[in-house]
Design an enzyme around this catalytic site. Structure first.
Site, PDB file in Angstrom:
ATOM      1  N   GLY A 237      13.653  28.628 -24.809  1.00 42.39           N
ATOM      2  CA  GLY A 237      13.030  28.251 -26.062  1.00 42.39           C
ATOM      3  C   GLY A 237      12.942  26.772 -26.340  1.00 42.39           C
ATOM      4  O   GLY A 237      12.647  26.383 -27.469  1.00 42.39           O
ATOM      5  N   GLY A 238      13.237  25.898 -25.364  1.00 46.50           N
ATOM      6  CA  GLY A 238      13.170  24.471 -25.627  1.00 46.50           C
ATOM      7  C   GLY A 238      14.158  24.078 -26.716  1.00 46.50           C
ATOM      8  O   GLY A 238      15.285  24.593 -26.778  1.00 46.50           O
TER       9      GLY A 238
ATOM     10  N   ARG B 252      21.199  20.729 -13.269  1.00 40.66           N
ATOM     11  CA  ARG B 252      20.094  20.034 -13.924  1.00 40.66           C
ATOM     12  C   ARG B 252      19.432  19.079 -12.927  1.00 40.66           C
ATOM     13  O   ARG B 252      20.111  18.455 -12.094  1.00 40.66           O
ATOM     14  CB  ARG B 252      20.643  19.240 -15.106  1.00 40.66           C
TER      15      ARG B 252
ATOM     16  N   GLU C 225      10.977  23.712 -16.944  1.00 41.97           N
ATOM     17  CA  GLU C 225      10.685  22.933 -18.141  1.00 41.97           C
ATOM     18  C   GLU C 225       9.492  23.491 -18.880  1.00 41.97           C
ATOM     19  O   GLU C 225       9.655  24.400 -19.664  1.00 41.97           O
ATOM     20  CB  GLU C 225      10.504  21.448 -17.835  1.00 41.97           C
TER      21      GLU C 225
ATOM     22  N   SER D 237      19.363  18.453 -22.298  1.00 42.64           N
ATOM     23  CA  SER D 237      18.858  19.823 -22.310  1.00 42.64           C
ATOM     24  C   SER D 237      19.336  20.552 -23.549  1.00 42.64           C
ATOM     25  O   SER D 237      20.459  20.338 -24.018  1.00 42.64           O
ATOM     26  CB  SER D 237      19.336  20.568 -21.062  1.00 42.64           C
ATOM     27  N   SER D 238      18.493  21.433 -24.071  1.00 39.34           N
ATOM     28  CA  SER D 238      18.902  22.336 -25.146  1.00 39.34           C
ATOM     29  C   SER D 238      19.455  23.645 -24.607  1.00 39.34           C
ATOM     30  O   SER D 238      19.863  24.508 -25.387  1.00 39.34           O
ATOM     31  CB  SER D 238      17.706  22.621 -26.070  1.00 39.34           C
TER      32      SER D 238
ATOM     33  N   THR E  95      11.344  28.482 -19.941  1.00 36.62           N
ATOM     34  CA  THR E  95      12.723  28.702 -19.504  1.00 36.62           C
ATOM     35  C   THR E  95      13.041  30.188 -19.488  1.00 36.62           C
ATOM     36  O   THR E  95      12.320  30.994 -20.067  1.00 36.62           O
ATOM     37  CB  THR E  95      13.674  27.941 -20.461  1.00 36.62           C
TER      38      THR E  95
ATOM     39  N   THR F 170      15.242  26.892 -15.626  1.00 38.01           N
ATOM     40  CA  THR F 170      13.964  26.409 -16.137  1.00 38.01           C
ATOM     41  C   THR F 170      13.171  25.601 -15.122  1.00 38.01           C
ATOM     42  O   THR F 170      13.745  25.011 -14.202  1.00 38.01           O
ATOM     43  CB  THR F 170      14.212  25.532 -17.388  1.00 38.01           C
TER      44      THR F 170
END
Length: 574
Positions: free
Chosen positions: A473-474, A110, A412, A451-452, A392, A410
Site C-alpha cells: 500500500g505504499g 531492501r 515499488e 520504506s513504509s 507491493t 515489492t
C-alpha cells in the site's frame, strides 16, 4: 549524511526488544493471551496474494520444509503471477520468529543505490524534480535488487530443504502458463506508464497479438529458464554472470541511464538486523527498524493505547477521529526523521513520556495538520519530499515447528520500471528516495530508500507466537496494518473482519479512505468533527494476517485482492 551500518541500532534497540506488554488502564482488549496449539497438533499456515503462491508454500511445508523454505517458493511464484506487485527484480523485508529461541530477526533485503548515484539524479536541467512518469520509466530508477540475496541468506541460516527443491512449482507454472486474474488484467490494460512500456507490451500479448485480459493463459519461458539457473546456482545466478550483465545493460539504455555496474550487483548484501519491538496491551509487536517505518507503526500503536479507542468500537465516529489524529501525528514524525541514516531517533520516538505528550494532542475533533515533534535526542526536524507510490505484496508463513515469517516484498510501483530481464520486472525503488536533496531520505551511494513496509510479528508476554500481519500500500501501509491490529486486539474481531474494516489513511491535511465501506451516518458524524473522508488514491490494501485463538490459527486475506489464507494439519513427528 552518515548511513546506518549493519546492526548499528543494536544498542539503541536492546531496551525496546526486551520490553514487556502492558494493558492500559480503562481500555478494552483481551485479558489473557490465547493458548498455544496443543503439542500433538502440527498446524501450518500460509497467506499470500495469489492462490498459486499460497499452494507453492504449502507444498513446501507438506514436504517438511521450514517457513523460510516456503517463503522462497512463494516469492518465486509471486514474481510470475503477481508481477505488478513484487518480483525477483525487487526487494523485501522478512521478519522471522524462531519458536525455539523466541527471537525475532529481520532480514533487510531492501534495494541499494548504485555507487554512482547522486542526490541530484532526479532533478531536471532547471533544478526542479523530474515528473514521476519520466523518472519511473528510466534506467536510473532501478536500485540494486535485494530479494534474491535476502532469501538466499535466510535459507542458508534457517532452511531445511535443499535450495534447488524450492522452485519446482514456479518453474512448472511458468512453462505451462497460468490464468490471468481480473486484477492482473486490469493493471495490464490500465493507462499507467509501466504496462505500456515496450518490454511489458511485448510480454503481455496473447496469441491473438492483443493485450492479455482476465481468463487468458500467460506463459513465461524466459522466467522458467532463469529459475532453473537460480535453483542450480543460488544467488550467483542473479548477481554475477549472464543475468547480471543483462540487468546492467537494460538499466543503462535510453535517456536518464543508470550508473549501475556489475560490481554493484556482485557486492550487494542483505542485512540481518534485530527486530524493533514494543508492547501493546498484553502483546509485543515486532517490526523492522529503519530504513523500514516499523518505528512509526509502533509509535502509532503506543499513542492509540493512550486513548479510549478500544472501548468505543468500530461504529463510533470518535474512535475513527482519534485514530486519524494519531495517524497524522505519527506520519509527521516518520516523514521528518526516518531514513537509512544513523540519526533516526528510534528510542526518542518511542520514549513513553514523548509518546504521552504526542497522544495528549489527540482530541475528538480534527485540528490543523500536525508538525513533527521533537523526540529526545533531536534538535530540529527535516522537511520531507518523498513520493512513495504503491506496488507491493505481503505474505505470511507459519511452519509445523511454530517458526513464522512475515514478509513484505515489492518492485515499488506497478510493474516496477516496466523493464524486464529474464522474465521478471526490474524495480523502480530509487524513486522511493526524495527527489529533492534534503532530509533523511536523500539519495546517496549504497543507501537504502526509506520504506513504509512493516511486516509485523505479534508475541504474547512470554514471547510465544501470537500472530503476524502486514500489507502492501505504499505510504498507506502504516494505516492499513494499524487499523487491522486495532480490530483484532482492541475490538476482538476475527482477523478476516478486522482486515475488511474500512481503510482510513490520515496524513497531513488528507483523510483518504473507503467512502463506500463506511456507513453514511458514520461518515457524516466524522465530517462534523473535521474528518471528511475522500476516496483514496493508489492501490487497495492487501492485508494478510493470522492470530492464534484457542490454539487454532485464525487467518485472513484481504477481500480487496486475490489472496487466500489457508491452514493445514501436518503429520505428527515421530
Amino acid at each position: 549524511m552518515k548511513l546506518m551500518k549493519p546492526l548499528a541500532l543494536t544498542l539503541a534497540l536492546t531496551g525496546l526488544a526486551a520490553c514487556t506488554p502492558r494493558n492500559a488502564p480503562g481500555t478494552a482488549g483481551p485479558v489473557a493471551p490465547p493458548a498455544a496449539p496443543a503439542a500433538t497438533e502440527r498446524q501450518a499456515f500460509v497467506a499470500a496474494a495469489h492462490p498459486l503462491a499460497a499452494e507453492a508454500g504449502l507444498n513446501v511445508l507438506r514436504k517438511g520444509g521450514s517457513a523460510v523454505d516456503a517463503a522462497v517458493a512463494i516469492q518465486a511464484m509471486l514474481s510470475l503471477v503477481e508481477p505488478q506487485s513484487s518480483g525477483l527484480g525487487g526487494g523485501a523485508f522478512l521478519v522471522r520468529y524462531d519458536a525455539q529461541t523466541k527471537a525475532v530477526t529481520v532480514y533487510d533485503g531492501r534495494e541499494t543505490a548504485p555507487a554512482g548515484a547522486t542526490a541530484e539524479m532526479f532533478l531536471g536541467p532547471d533544478g526542479k524534480p523530474l515528473p514521476f512518469r519520466t523518472a519511473v520509466l528510466s534506467g536510473r530508477a532501478t536500485g540494486v535488487p535485494g530479494v534474491v540475496e535476502m532469501l538466499d541468506k535466510a535459507h542458508a541460516k534457517n532452511g531445511k530443504l535443499p535450495w534447488n527443491a524450492l522452485f519446482d512449482d514456479a518453474i512448472r507454472t511458468a512453462d505451462q502458463g497460468f490464468t490471468v486474474t481480473a486484477r492482473l488484467g486490469r493493471f495490464v490494460n490500465s493507462g499507467g506508464p509501466q504496462p505500456n512500456a515496450p518490454d511489458a507490451v511485448a510480454y503481455f500479448k496473447n496469441e491473438r497479438g492483443e493485450k492479455i485480459k482476465a481468463g487468458d493463459t500467460l506463459r513465461n519461458p524466459a522466467y522458467a529458464a532463469f529459475l532453473r539457473r537460480l535453483a542450480a546456482q543460488g544467488r550467483d545466478a542473479m548477481y554475477t554472470g549472464e543475468t547480471a550483465r543483462r540487468i546492467v545493460a537494460r538499466v543503462r539504455e535510453g535517456d536518464l541511464a543508470s550508473t549501475m555496474t556489475l560490481t554493484d550487483l556482485a557486492r550487494y548484501r542483505s542485512v540481518m538486523r534485530p527486530a524493533l519491538c514494543n508492547g501493546y496491551r498484553i502483546y509485543i509487536l515486532c517490526a523492522p527498524p529503519p530504513p523500514s517505518s516499523g518505528v512509526g507503526l509502533l509509535q502509532l500503536m503506543a499513542m492509540v493505547e493512550r486513548t479510549d479507542i478500544a472501548a468505543r468500537g468500530p461504529n463510533d465516529p470518535v474512535a475513527w477521529v482519534k485514530y486519524a489524529e494519531a495517524s497524522r501525528l505519527m506520519y509527521a514524525d516518520r516523514d521528518a526523521y526516518v531514513g537509512d541514516v544513523a540519526t533516526v531517533p528510534v528510542k526518542g520516538m518511542l520514549d513513553p513520556a514523548y509518546v504521552a505528550a504526542r497522544a495528549a494532542l489527540i482530541s475528538d475533533r480534527a485540528g490543523a495538520p500536525p508538525v513533527a515533534g521533537t523526540p529526545p535526542g533531536v534538535t530540529t526536524a527535516s522537511v520531507d519530499f518523498t513520493n512513495e507510490v504503491p506496488g507491493t505484496s505481503h505474505f505470511i508463513v507459519v511452519d509445523g515447528d511454530g517458526n513464522a515469517v512475515s514478509v513484505t516484498t515489492t518492485v515499488e510501483s506497478f510493474f516496477g520500471t516496466g523493464r524486464m530481464v529474464d522474465g521478471f520486472f526490474l524495480n523502480n525503488q530509487m524513486t522511493d528516495f526524495s527527489f529533492v536533496p534534503t532530509g533523511p531520505n536523500i539519495i546517496a551511494p549504497g543507501k537504502r530508500p526509506r520504506s513504509s513496509m512493516v511486516p509485523t510479528v505479534i508475541l504474547n508476554g512470554d514471547r510465544s507466537l501470537a500472530g503476524a500481519i502486514g500489507s502492501p500500500g505504499g505510504n498507506a501501509i502504516l494505516g492499513y496494518v494499524s487499523k487491522a491490529l486495532i480490530g483484532i486486539i482492541d475490538w476482538n474481531m476475527s482477523v478476516a473482519d478486522a482486515i475488511a474494516l474500512p481503510n482510513l489513511v490520515a496524513r497531513g491535511s488528507s483523510f483518504n479512505g473507503e467512502t463506500d465501506k463506511f456507513a453514511p451516518s458514520l461518515l457524516a458524524a466524522m465530517a462534523e468533527r473535521g474528518v471528511t473522508v475522500r476516496g483514496g488514491t493508489g492501490e487497495d490494501s492487501g492485508l494478510h494476517g493470522v492470530f492464534i485463538r484457542d490454539g487454532k490459527f485464525d487467518g485472513g486475506a484481504d477481500p480487496r485482492r486475490d489472496g487466500v489464507a489457508r491452514t493445514i494439519i501436518l503429520p505428527a513427528r515421530k
